[in-house]
Design a protein around this motif. Structure first.
Motif, PDB file in Angstrom:
ATOM      1  N   ILE A   1     -11.463   5.301   5.853  1.00 59.09           N
ATOM      2  CA  ILE A   1     -11.057   3.527   6.061  1.00 59.09           C
ATOM      3  C   ILE A   1     -11.785   3.263   4.999  1.00 59.09           C
ATOM      4  O   ILE A   1     -10.907   2.674   4.055  1.00 59.09           O
ATOM      5  N   VAL A   2     -12.450   3.957   4.684  1.00 65.27           N
ATOM      6  CA  VAL A   2     -13.365   2.948   3.232  1.00 65.27           C
ATOM      7  C   VAL A   2     -12.455   2.936   2.075  1.00 65.27           C
ATOM      8  O   VAL A   2     -12.534   2.462   0.819  1.00 65.27           O
ATOM      9  N   LEU A   3     -12.514   4.561   1.322  1.00 60.74           N
ATOM     10  CA  LEU A   3     -11.606   5.083   0.450  1.00 60.74           C
ATOM     11  C   LEU A   3     -10.670   3.753   0.574  1.00 60.74           C
ATOM     12  O   LEU A   3     -10.323   3.338  -0.825  1.00 60.74           O
ATOM     13  N   ILE A   4      -9.388   3.916   1.770  1.00 60.15           N
ATOM     14  CA  ILE A   4      -7.854   3.046   1.667  1.00 60.15           C
ATOM     15  C   ILE A   4      -8.215   1.734   1.277  1.00 60.15           C
ATOM     16  O   ILE A   4      -8.132   0.939   0.415  1.00 60.15           O
ATOM     17  N   LEU A   5      -9.095   1.295   1.710  1.00 56.89           N
ATOM     18  CA  LEU A   5     -10.068  -0.120   1.372  1.00 56.89           C
ATOM     19  C   LEU A   5      -9.983  -0.065   0.193  1.00 56.89           C
ATOM     20  O   LEU A   5      -9.846  -1.212  -0.210  1.00 56.89           O
ATOM     21  N   ILE A   6     -10.896   0.455  -0.259  1.00 59.46           N
ATOM     22  CA  ILE A   6     -10.942   0.454  -1.790  1.00 59.46           C
ATOM     23  C   ILE A   6      -9.726   0.911  -2.351  1.00 59.46           C
ATOM     24  O   ILE A   6      -9.555   0.376  -4.109  1.00 59.46           O
ATOM     25  N   LEU A   7      -8.745   1.916  -1.928  1.00 60.37           N
ATOM     26  CA  LEU A   7      -7.262   1.816  -2.956  1.00 60.37           C
ATOM     27  C   LEU A   7      -6.853   0.569  -2.654  1.00 60.37           C
ATOM     28  O   LEU A   7      -6.025   0.329  -4.339  1.00 60.37           O
TER      29      LEU A   7
ATOM     30  N   LEU B   1      -0.065   7.557   9.941  1.00 58.00           N
ATOM     31  CA  LEU B   1       1.032   6.860   9.563  1.00 58.00           C
ATOM     32  C   LEU B   1      -0.398   5.021   9.065  1.00 58.00           C
ATOM     33  O   LEU B   1       0.124   4.339   8.563  1.00 58.00           O
ATOM     34  N   ILE B   2      -1.131   5.726  10.187  1.00 62.69           N
ATOM     35  CA  ILE B   2      -2.274   3.900  10.595  1.00 62.69           C
ATOM     36  C   ILE B   2      -2.609   4.265   9.045  1.00 62.69           C
ATOM     37  O   ILE B   2      -3.498   2.987   8.589  1.00 62.69           O
ATOM     38  N   GLY B   3      -3.673   5.238   8.203  1.00 57.28           N
ATOM     39  CA  GLY B   3      -3.820   5.137   6.643  1.00 57.28           C
ATOM     40  C   GLY B   3      -2.739   4.578   5.781  1.00 57.28           C
ATOM     41  O   GLY B   3      -2.626   3.640   5.119  1.00 57.28           O
ATOM     42  N   ALA B   4      -1.476   4.634   6.021  1.00 59.44           N
ATOM     43  CA  ALA B   4      -0.741   3.521   4.988  1.00 59.44           C
ATOM     44  C   ALA B   4      -0.772   2.486   5.956  1.00 59.44           C
ATOM     45  O   ALA B   4      -0.210   1.233   4.247  1.00 59.44           O
ATOM     46  N   ILE B   5      -0.349   2.344   6.685  1.00 59.79           N
ATOM     47  CA  ILE B   5      -0.109   0.640   7.196  1.00 59.79           C
ATOM     48  C   ILE B   5      -1.543   0.139   6.560  1.00 59.79           C
ATOM     49  O   ILE B   5      -1.726  -0.524   5.863  1.00 59.79           O
ATOM     50  N   LEU B   6      -2.696   0.462   7.189  1.00 65.00           N
ATOM     51  CA  LEU B   6      -3.970  -0.497   6.467  1.00 65.00           C
ATOM     52  C   LEU B   6      -4.301  -0.296   4.753  1.00 65.00           C
ATOM     53  O   LEU B   6      -4.226  -1.983   3.857  1.00 65.00           O
ATOM     54  N   LEU B   7      -3.333   1.056   4.467  1.00 68.21           N
ATOM     55  CA  LEU B   7      -3.548   0.299   2.633  1.00 68.21           C
ATOM     56  C   LEU B   7      -2.300  -0.924   2.637  1.00 68.21           C
ATOM     57  O   LEU B   7      -2.465  -1.586   1.581  1.00 68.21           O
ATOM     58  N   HIS B   8      -1.881  -0.519   2.817  1.00 72.31           N
ATOM     59  CA  HIS B   8      -0.208  -1.240   3.173  1.00 72.31           C
ATOM     60  C   HIS B   8      -0.910  -2.936   2.842  1.00 72.31           C
ATOM     61  O   HIS B   8      -0.881  -3.913   2.369  1.00 72.31           O
ATOM     62  N   MET B   9      -1.818  -3.504   4.338  1.00 69.80           N
ATOM     63  CA  MET B   9      -2.250  -5.405   4.450  1.00 69.80           C
ATOM     64  C   MET B   9      -3.274  -5.001   3.099  1.00 69.80           C
ATOM     65  O   MET B   9      -2.839  -6.172   2.726  1.00 69.80           O
ATOM     66  N   THR B  10      -4.050  -3.836   3.178  1.00 71.56           N
ATOM     67  CA  THR B  10      -5.034  -4.029   2.397  1.00 71.56           C
ATOM     68  C   THR B  10      -4.659  -4.666   0.755  1.00 71.56           C
ATOM     69  O   THR B  10      -5.318  -5.238   0.085  1.00 71.56           O
ATOM     70  N   VAL B  11      -4.093  -3.850   0.160  1.00 72.69           N
ATOM     71  CA  VAL B  11      -2.805  -3.831  -0.556  1.00 72.69           C
ATOM     72  C   VAL B  11      -2.206  -5.623  -0.572  1.00 72.69           C
ATOM     73  O   VAL B  11      -2.876  -6.981  -1.808  1.00 72.69           O
ATOM     74  N   ASN B  12      -1.423  -6.192   0.631  1.00 72.67           N
ATOM     75  CA  ASN B  12      -1.124  -7.550  -0.011  1.00 72.67           C
ATOM     76  C   ASN B  12      -2.167  -8.657   0.873  1.00 72.67           C
ATOM     77  O   ASN B  12      -1.870 -10.092   0.030  1.00 72.67           O
ATOM     78  N   ILE B  13      -3.292  -7.954   1.413  1.00 73.37           N
ATOM     79  CA  ILE B  13      -4.171  -9.078   1.412  1.00 73.37           C
ATOM     80  C   ILE B  13      -5.044  -9.511   0.300  1.00 73.37           C
ATOM     81  O   ILE B  13      -5.912 -10.819  -0.222  1.00 73.37           O
ATOM     82  N   ALA B  14      -5.616  -8.594  -0.397  1.00 70.70           N
ATOM     83  CA  ALA B  14      -6.129  -8.428  -1.842  1.00 70.70           C
ATOM     84  C   ALA B  14      -5.301  -9.917  -2.904  1.00 70.70           C
ATOM     85  O   ALA B  14      -5.711 -10.080  -3.805  1.00 70.70           O
ATOM     86  N   GLY B  15      -3.815  -9.251  -2.522  1.00 69.99           N
ATOM     87  CA  GLY B  15      -3.102 -10.111  -3.979  1.00 69.99           C
ATOM     88  C   GLY B  15      -2.858 -11.510  -3.344  1.00 69.99           C
ATOM     89  O   GLY B  15      -2.796 -12.410  -3.896  1.00 69.99           O
TER      90      GLY B  15
END
Length: 294
Positions: free
Chosen positions: A104-110, A221-235
């Protein structure tokens, strides 16, 4: 012929999602027009001159964003059911490790690093070739992307869940039935890029789709959703994440790009190593097809 037909089925989730988007936009505008017409009629203000106002109102960015959010919710329901049917039939070859705290931490950073790197790249390209971004800017403006609640709801939550179910869920599963991981990942990322219907968005959506696919296989798949959310919210929050002093300093931006780029590369390489530890059946369609062709 059978092999070609199998490959074509990979596009079915994409085509269904596209059809839902078109039909949803059509009926969303119709329903908005009817509701506004009834409201104006009840107020005694409906006349021929108001028809144009209703039409213009239907094209309001916030209205379009609300319609997109509603379509996204429909996508979530439809493709969740489809994914559930795939699981019941055992029609899933894409396995993944459990998503733990480290993952989770790595995905958030990514996610944050991907968005920062992407923003810097787009800024540089837009300064060199502003003509390439004419349609892109109009698209973003038309969608009303901003810091409103509806923007956060759609961009930060609904769209990531819906798109991951479509592409890293159902589409990826279908692709893995008929091809190796790298080819399946390329196929779903390509369809993901085309789905955005814009050259600039399509190009970086394709690149991100490859990353989302890798994370999906490594962390579920949850990891991919989390990454997608993080990218969008960071944007959406990038202006608050990065001080203006950094954005206006070429040296600082260059250093930031090198750091975030290195972080993205390192995390994706680590995810790739995680994938090697996952035992996954390989598609056997080619054996069956060889008999059918004979």
């Amino acid at each position: 012929m059978k092999k070609t037909g199998n490959y074509l089925t990979i596009t079915f989730p994409f085509l269904l999602a596209l059809a839902l988007q078109i039909l949803g936009a059509f009926w969303g505008v119709i329903i908005y027009g009817v509701v506004m017409g009834i409201q104006m009629s009840a107020q005694g203000t409906l006349d021929i001159n108001n028809i144009q106002d209703i039409a213009n109102g239907a094209l309001n960015p916030q209205i379009l964003l609300g319609i997109s959010a509603a379509i996204g919710i429909v996508d979530i329901v439809v493709f969740s059911i489809w994914l559930k049917k795939q699981k019941k039939s055992g029609d899933i070859l894409v396995k993944a490790d459990k998503l733990d705290t480290k993952g989770i931490v790595l995905i958030l950073i990514l996610g944050v690093c991907i968005q920062i790197s992407l923003s810097i790249i787009l800024t540089v390209i837009s300064n060199l070739r502003p003509d390439w971004f004419d349609g892109y800017g109009e698209l973003i403006d038309s969608l009303g992307m901003g810091n409103t609640f509806i923007s956060f709801l759609y961009v930060g939550l609904v769209a990531p869940i819906a798109e991951e179910l479509i592409f890293r869920g159902v589409t990826f599963n279908k692709a893995r039935k008929y091809m190796p991981f790298l080819a399946a990942n390329f196929a779903q990322a390509l369809l993901f890029g085309i789905y955005h219907m814009n050259l600039i968005q399509g190009l970086y959506a394709f690149a991100m789709g490859l990353s989302f696919g890798l994370i999906r296989r490594a962390y579920s798949l949850i990891g991919a959703i989390l990454l997608h959310m993080t990218v969008n919210i960071a944007g959406m929050t990038l202006d608050y994440i990065l001080p203006e002093q950094i954005l206006n300093n070429h040296i600082a931006v260059s250093i930031l790009f090198l750091l975030t780029g290195a972080a993205v590369t390192a995390i994706l390489l680590y995810a790739g190593k995680q994938v090697k530890n996952i035992q996954e059946e390989e598609p056997v369609y080619h054996i069956m097809d060889s008999y059918d062709d004979n």
